[in-house]
Design a protein around this motif. Structure first.
Motif, PDB file in Angstrom:
ATOM      1  N   ASP A 169       0.848  -1.198   0.000  1.00 34.92           N
ATOM      2  CA  ASP A 169       0.000   0.000   0.000  1.00 34.92           C
ATOM      3  C   ASP A 169       0.887   1.252   0.000  1.00 34.92           C
ATOM      4  OD1 ASP A 169      -2.412  -1.455   0.193  1.00 34.92           O
ATOM      5  OD2 ASP A 169      -2.040  -1.765   2.336  1.00 34.92           O
ATOM      6  N   ILE A 170       1.950   1.185   0.829  1.00 34.13           N
ATOM      7  CA  ILE A 170       2.817   2.362   0.982  1.00 34.13           C
ATOM      8  C   ILE A 170       4.274   1.945   0.789  1.00 34.13           C
ATOM      9  CG2 ILE A 170       3.588   4.192   2.576  1.00 34.13           C
ATOM     10  CD1 ILE A 170       0.865   3.636   4.124  1.00 34.13           C
ATOM     11  N   PRO A 196      -3.426   1.522  10.254  1.00 37.00           N
ATOM     12  CA  PRO A 196      -2.913   0.259  10.794  1.00 37.00           C
ATOM     13  C   PRO A 196      -3.076  -0.937   9.851  1.00 37.00           C
ATOM     14  CG  PRO A 196      -4.858   1.018  12.016  1.00 37.00           C
ATOM     15  CD  PRO A 196      -4.474   2.126  11.109  1.00 37.00           C
ATOM     16  N   GLN A 197      -4.024  -0.873   8.945  1.00 39.61           N
ATOM     17  CA  GLN A 197      -4.260  -2.018   8.058  1.00 39.61           C
ATOM     18  C   GLN A 197      -3.356  -2.024   6.812  1.00 39.61           C
ATOM     19  OE1 GLN A 197      -6.167  -4.155   9.394  1.00 39.61           O
ATOM     20  NE2 GLN A 197      -6.938  -2.716  10.945  1.00 39.61           N
ATOM     21  N   LYS A 198      -2.680  -0.929   6.562  1.00 41.08           N
ATOM     22  CA  LYS A 198      -1.933  -0.817   5.292  1.00 41.08           C
ATOM     23  C   LYS A 198      -0.575  -1.512   5.381  1.00 41.08           C
ATOM     24  CE  LYS A 198      -4.927   2.115   3.390  1.00 41.08           C
ATOM     25  NZ  LYS A 198      -5.826   1.687   2.322  1.00 41.08           N
ATOM     26  N   SER A 199      -0.162  -2.097   4.273  1.00 44.26           N
ATOM     27  CA  SER A 199       1.182  -2.694   4.227  1.00 44.26           C
ATOM     28  C   SER A 199       2.189  -1.591   3.867  1.00 44.26           C
ATOM     29  CB  SER A 199       1.223  -3.823   3.195  1.00 44.26           C
ATOM     30  OG  SER A 199       0.792  -3.343   1.937  1.00 44.26           O
ATOM     31  N   ILE A 200       3.315  -1.594   4.573  1.00 42.60           N
ATOM     32  CA  ILE A 200       4.316  -0.528   4.388  1.00 42.60           C
ATOM     33  C   ILE A 200       5.693  -1.152   4.208  1.00 42.60           C
ATOM     34  CG2 ILE A 200       5.347   1.579   5.381  1.00 42.60           C
ATOM     35  CD1 ILE A 200       2.956   1.817   7.255  1.00 42.60           C
ATOM     36  N   ILE A 201       6.475  -0.611   3.276  1.00 45.25           N
ATOM     37  CA  ILE A 201       7.882  -1.023   3.147  1.00 45.25           C
ATOM     38  C   ILE A 201       8.768   0.218   3.029  1.00 45.25           C
ATOM     39  CG2 ILE A 201       7.758  -1.329   0.620  1.00 45.25           C
ATOM     40  CD1 ILE A 201       9.791  -3.662   1.030  1.00 45.25           C
ATOM     41  N   CYS A 202       9.903   0.170   3.735  1.00 42.22           N
ATOM     42  CA  CYS A 202      10.937   1.214   3.602  1.00 42.22           C
ATOM     43  C   CYS A 202      12.096   0.608   2.820  1.00 42.22           C
ATOM     44  CB  CYS A 202      11.489   1.596   4.966  1.00 42.22           C
ATOM     45  SG  CYS A 202      10.674   2.963   5.743  1.00 42.22           S
ATOM     46  N   ILE A 203      12.608   1.346   1.853  1.00 38.25           N
ATOM     47  CA  ILE A 203      13.761   0.861   1.074  1.00 38.25           C
ATOM     48  C   ILE A 203      14.928   1.801   1.341  1.00 38.25           C
ATOM     49  CG2 ILE A 203      14.589   0.279  -1.243  1.00 38.25           C
ATOM     50  CD1 ILE A 203      11.523   0.330  -2.054  1.00 38.25           C
ATOM     51  N   THR A 204      16.041   1.233   1.795  1.00 36.47           N
ATOM     52  CA  THR A 204      17.199   2.072   2.097  1.00 36.47           C
ATOM     53  C   THR A 204      18.450   1.529   1.410  1.00 36.47           C
ATOM     54  OG1 THR A 204      18.714   2.781   3.850  1.00 36.47           O
ATOM     55  CG2 THR A 204      17.399   0.833   4.324  1.00 36.47           C
ATOM     56  N   LYS A 224       0.571   4.302  -2.659  1.00 33.95           N
ATOM     57  CA  LYS A 224       1.114   5.628  -2.337  1.00 33.95           C
ATOM     58  C   LYS A 224       2.629   5.492  -2.169  1.00 33.95           C
ATOM     59  CE  LYS A 224      -2.987   7.461  -1.959  1.00 33.95           C
ATOM     60  NZ  LYS A 224      -3.485   8.545  -2.816  1.00 33.95           N
ATOM     61  N   LEU A 225       3.352   6.434  -2.736  1.00 36.79           N
ATOM     62  CA  LEU A 225       4.821   6.412  -2.653  1.00 36.79           C
ATOM     63  C   LEU A 225       5.298   7.648  -1.889  1.00 36.79           C
ATOM     64  CD1 LEU A 225       7.590   5.211  -3.669  1.00 36.79           C
ATOM     65  CD2 LEU A 225       7.351   6.716  -5.663  1.00 36.79           C
ATOM     66  N   VAL A 226       6.261   7.442  -0.988  1.00 36.08           N
ATOM     67  CA  VAL A 226       6.878   8.576  -0.286  1.00 36.08           C
ATOM     68  C   VAL A 226       8.353   8.639  -0.692  1.00 36.08           C
ATOM     69  CG1 VAL A 226       7.427   9.625   1.946  1.00 36.08           C
ATOM     70  CG2 VAL A 226       5.337   8.259   1.708  1.00 36.08           C
TER      71      VAL A 226
END
Ligand code: FAD
Length: 449
Positions: free
Chosen positions: A6-7, A28-36, A102-104
């Protein structure tokens, strides 16, 4: 292989991880990944202290893994090489791709390398947010006898002090093209105090001097100044600021702003409403006149990230513009500023009224931990709202300046400050009679009367 989230967040430093943690709280229900792209993310503001006070780059890390684990955020160590807006996915160096709703973009900034000859010589370093680079740099500090720091802003000053802590016997010189070090962040009376704190540590200052080129055979040997002066050096640190890492966004066709950051609206949305940007990578406007601002600070990055993370699926928070609130500590003394300095305010066309309050920050002054603190407040004459504050002296100034930043953001007036009720205590603060910020505001009220 394509995985969908999701994010998706690019970067896991101050802005990226804060955006992820904020998004997790509200969605709270959204899947989130951080890429570093770095396996260990340094605490950026702690970098100068790696070289002296902390002594080890691996002890100055944001606990990104733990934060992600505790908040059900996936974390991947890889580099985003492309944003495909048509298919709403990011492509990684490893050839993996992640689809996003959604992309940050929080991929920050890189140090500026000046366009002068000699910057690629050996032993010329910049301040990279990468622990392995910082470890190499530390080894070189240990082998050097004459370190030249180009740039006398707060990073250059902190680097000089920490190099001194590490190596008492070596020569350290700061070269600054302004009349004073730290001139872009403090009024002159404070820059003079900051320079004294550096000189007291046997740090040479060459101000109003511009570097022409760096020379040496293989490694750097000399710094040649435009004035003709030559400074011997076996190590050079470039501390002249940083520029936003905009290439990914630019290649994806996102709009770029006048200071070369990703253009965002007050909700932190880029020109693609499914893509947000926050932190050093994005364009900013000043709180005071909504004009483009070059400020890049962790405090701004995290505030923007709390706005971006909250707004991903609904517009809830707004950025009103950057105030610019920051501190440094030199020679054990605090140097703090929020908002506009007197000279910046005047240059922006404000008619200002200033007040100064100075006293010991305990009462009576013989209480343990007592130290002098000077507070300067800058008010807009037109509506008497606080538009700037500077603090010098006792380290409690580091927290007081944050309270003053809130006052600026809320347009608190000189009269408001004179009559506010402060908690005071002999072991903790100045006396209520000599409370520095109240007395500074009172001085301004008298002038405004
Ligand atoms: C030496 C130093 C001292 C400082 N001291 C202070 C201070 O005392 N107070 C203060 O407020 N500010 C300070 N700052 C400024 C502050 O560090 C920055 O404003 C802050 O780091 C910005 O955070 P950010 O997350 O936007 O960007 P960054 O910290 O630059 O992080 C961006 C992250 O994204 C990663 N990344 C980049 N490209 C990609 C990609 N393509 N794929 C995946 N990952 C990628 C980077 O490796 C990095 O980890 C200091 C800066 C420096 C350099």
């Amino acid at each position: 292989m394509l995985k969908n989230y999701d994010i998706v967040i690019i970067g896991a430093s101050a802005a990226g991880i804060t955006a992820g943690l904020t998004a997790r709280k509200y969605y709270p229900q959204k899947s989130i990944i951080c890429i570093t792209d770095v396996s260990k993310v340094p605490i950026p503001c702690g970098i100068p202290y790696v070289f002296g006070t902390i002594g080890d780059a691996m002890k100055n890390l944001i606990p990104v893994e733990n934060m992600c684990k505790a908040n059900n955020i996936d974390l991947v160590n890889d580099k985003v090489i492309k944003i495909n807006r048509e298919f709403k996915l990011v492509l990684l160096e490893s050839n993996e791709s992640y689809g996003y709703q959604k992309l940050v973009i929080a991929n920050g900034s890189n140090p500026i390398i000046p366009t002068i000859e000699g910057t690629s010589l050996e032993n010329v370093f910049m301040i990279r947010k990468d622990p392995s680079y910082l470890t190499t740099m530390m080894k070189q500090i240990d082998e050097s006898k004459k370190i030249v720091i180009i740039g006398g802003g707060f990073i250059g000053a902190e680097m000089a002090e920490e190099c001194r802590k590490r190596r008492l016997e070596i020569e350290i010189t700061i070269i600054e093209m302004q009349q004073h070090c730290l001139q872009l962040v403090y009024d002159e009376e404070f820059t003079i105090l900051a320079e004294k704190a550096l000189i007291d540590q046997k740090i040479n200052l060459l101000t109003q001097e511009k570097v022409k080129k760096l020379v040496g055979h293989k490694a750097v040997e000399q710094v040649i100044l435009e004035s003709g002066k030559i400074v011997e050096a076996d190590m050079v640190l470039l501390c002249i600021g940083c520029s936003a890492n905009i290439s990914l966004a630019q290649e994806a066709g996102l709009r770029i702003g006048p200071t070369r950051g990703i253009l965002v609206d007050s909700y932190m949305r880029t020109s693609d409403t499914d893509i947000f940007a926050c932190g050093d990578v994005c364009e900013k406007v000043s709180f005071f006149d909504q004009k483009p601002s070059n400020l890049k600070l962790a405090s701004i990055a995290t505030a923007e990230a709390r706005i971006a993370g909250r707004n991903l699926f609904e517009n809830k928070r707004k950025m009103e513009g950057v105030i610019g609130c920051f501190s440094t500590a030199l020679g054990g003394l605090a140097f703090c500023a929020a908002g506009l300095t007197e000279s910046q305010a005047t240059a922006k066309g404000f008619e200002v009224v200033c007040g100064v309050g100075e006293s010991v920050n305990r009462h009576p002054g013989l209480m343990p931990g007592a130290g002098n603190m000077k507070v300067k407040l800058i008010f807009n004459k037109k509506d008497t709202a606080l538009i700037g504050a500077e603090i010098f002296g006792a380290i409690s100034g580091g927290e007081l300046i944050n309270a003053l930043s809130v006052c600026i953001s809320q347009k608190i007036t000189a009269e408001n400050l004179v009559t506010f009720q402060a908690a005071t205590h002999p072991a903790l603060t100045a006396s209520p009679i000599a409370y520095q910020l109240v007395n500074a505001a009172e001085m301004a009220c008298v002038k405004l009367n």
